[in-house]
Motif scaffolding. Structure first.
Motif, mmCIF file in Angstrom:
data_model
loop_
_atom_site.group_PDB
_atom_site.id
_atom_site.type_symbol
_atom_site.label_atom_id
_atom_site.label_comp_id
_atom_site.label_asym_id
_atom_site.label_seq_id
_atom_site.Cartn_x
_atom_site.Cartn_y
_atom_site.Cartn_z
ATOM 1 N N LEU A 269 15.952 21.120 -9.641
ATOM 2 C CA LEU A 269 16.785 20.461 -8.659
ATOM 3 C C LEU A 269 16.459 21.091 -7.375
ATOM 4 C CD1 LEU A 269 20.094 20.485 -10.648
ATOM 5 C CD2 LEU A 269 18.721 18.412 -9.972
ATOM 6 N N ASN A 270 16.549 20.557 -6.226
ATOM 7 C CA ASN A 270 16.306 21.282 -4.853
ATOM 8 C C ASN A 270 17.584 22.447 -4.679
ATOM 9 O OD1 ASN A 270 14.190 19.942 -3.969
ATOM 10 N ND2 ASN A 270 15.213 18.184 -3.280
ATOM 11 N N ASN A 271 18.681 22.262 -5.039
ATOM 12 C CA ASN A 271 19.689 22.827 -4.917
ATOM 13 C C ASN A 271 20.737 22.703 -5.911
ATOM 14 O OD1 ASN A 271 22.104 24.214 -4.099
ATOM 15 N ND2 ASN A 271 22.387 23.251 -2.210
ATOM 16 N N ARG B 216 27.647 18.406 -9.517
ATOM 17 C CA ARG B 216 29.184 17.790 -9.928
ATOM 18 C C ARG B 216 28.800 16.669 -11.021
ATOM 19 N NH1 ARG B 216 31.658 15.551 -4.222
ATOM 20 N NH2 ARG B 216 32.172 17.571 -3.413
ATOM 21 N N ASP B 217 29.831 16.429 -11.781
ATOM 22 C CA ASP B 217 29.715 15.221 -12.866
ATOM 23 C C ASP B 217 28.765 15.491 -13.861
ATOM 24 O OD1 ASP B 217 31.786 13.924 -11.394
ATOM 25 O OD2 ASP B 217 30.018 12.990 -10.018
ATOM 26 N N ASN C 218 25.107 15.124 -10.385
ATOM 27 C CA ASN C 218 25.175 14.719 -9.106
ATOM 28 C C ASN C 218 25.039 16.070 -8.360
ATOM 29 O OD1 ASN C 218 25.510 13.892 -6.396
ATOM 30 N ND2 ASN C 218 27.818 13.236 -6.581
ATOM 31 N N ALA C 219 23.736 16.436 -7.938
ATOM 32 C CA ALA C 219 23.321 17.472 -7.246
ATOM 33 C C ALA C 219 23.269 17.341 -5.837
ATOM 34 C CB ALA C 219 22.128 17.956 -7.961
ATOM 35 N N ARG C 220 22.980 18.565 -5.079
ATOM 36 C CA ARG C 220 22.952 18.345 -3.590
ATOM 37 C C ARG C 220 21.439 18.274 -3.431
ATOM 38 N NH1 ARG C 220 27.235 22.494 -1.030
ATOM 39 N NH2 ARG C 220 28.830 22.126 -2.159
ATOM 40 N N ASP C 221 21.132 17.532 -2.598
ATOM 41 C CA ASP C 221 19.868 17.693 -1.697
ATOM 42 C C ASP C 221 19.322 18.743 -1.017
ATOM 43 O OD1 ASP C 221 20.861 17.138 0.859
ATOM 44 O OD2 ASP C 221 20.359 15.141 0.909
ATOM 45 N N LYS D 224 23.621 18.001 0.868
ATOM 46 C CA LYS D 224 24.386 16.846 0.850
ATOM 47 C C LYS D 224 24.438 16.369 -0.668
ATOM 48 C CE LYS D 224 24.568 15.674 5.553
ATOM 49 N NZ LYS D 224 24.064 14.766 6.724
ATOM 50 N N TYR D 225 25.246 15.872 -1.228
ATOM 51 C CA TYR D 225 25.301 15.207 -2.701
ATOM 52 C C TYR D 225 24.624 13.806 -2.643
ATOM 53 C CZ TYR D 225 28.654 18.931 -4.546
ATOM 54 O OH TYR D 225 28.741 20.039 -4.876
#
Length: 136
Positions: free
Chosen positions: A52-54, A59-60, A84-87, A91-92
């Motif tokens: 993951l980038n962040n 979430r979720d 649901n990860a942040r970019d 931002k999600y």
């Protein structure tokens, strides 16, 4: 230059050989590597921390237990994850689903996007709070 490319292809082709393994033996080798992963959640967390980038404040988060699914010439254990990860901008990005394929009880490769959808159809996701608490 063409001769060098042709020579390289001929040399590479010369290395390939038929070891005489029958289809039944190949199937038996494939099935012998089909071991239930014991630490699939920890494997998934370790992978997603770098994937993951962040990985902060996911979430979720949900995960399915590993189940045998058709992958390649036979069955492999597959665990699906929803998140649901942040970019990169923080931002999600929206809910995504991925599938971890296990060989010999270890995470071998991860499939995401449209390719993960058929592998994750019909699985039951359980909450995965450890992913929500993940930090880099």
């Amino acid at each position: 230059m063409r001769w060098l490319a042709l020579l390289a292809l001929l040399l590479a082709g010369g290395c390939a050989s038929d070891d005489g393994t029958s289809p039944a033996e190949l199937r038996a080798q494939w099935n012998a590597q089909n071991v239930v992963p014991q630490h699939y959640k920890q494997d998934m967390l370790a992978f997603l921390r770098t994937y993951l980038n962040n990985p902060n404040h996911v979430r979720d988060a949900g995960i399915s237990p590993p189940v045998p699914k058709k992958v390649g010439p036979g069955q492999r254990y597959v665990a699906c994850v929803r998140y649901n990860a942040r970019d990169a901008q923080g931002k999600y990005a929206g809910a995504k689903t991925g599938a971890a394929v296990y060989v010999s009880g270890k995470l071998d490769h991860f499939i995401d996007g449209k390719q993960a959808k058929p592998l994750c159809e019909g699985v039951t996701f359980a909450p995965f709070p450890a992913l929500a608490r993940l930090r880099r």
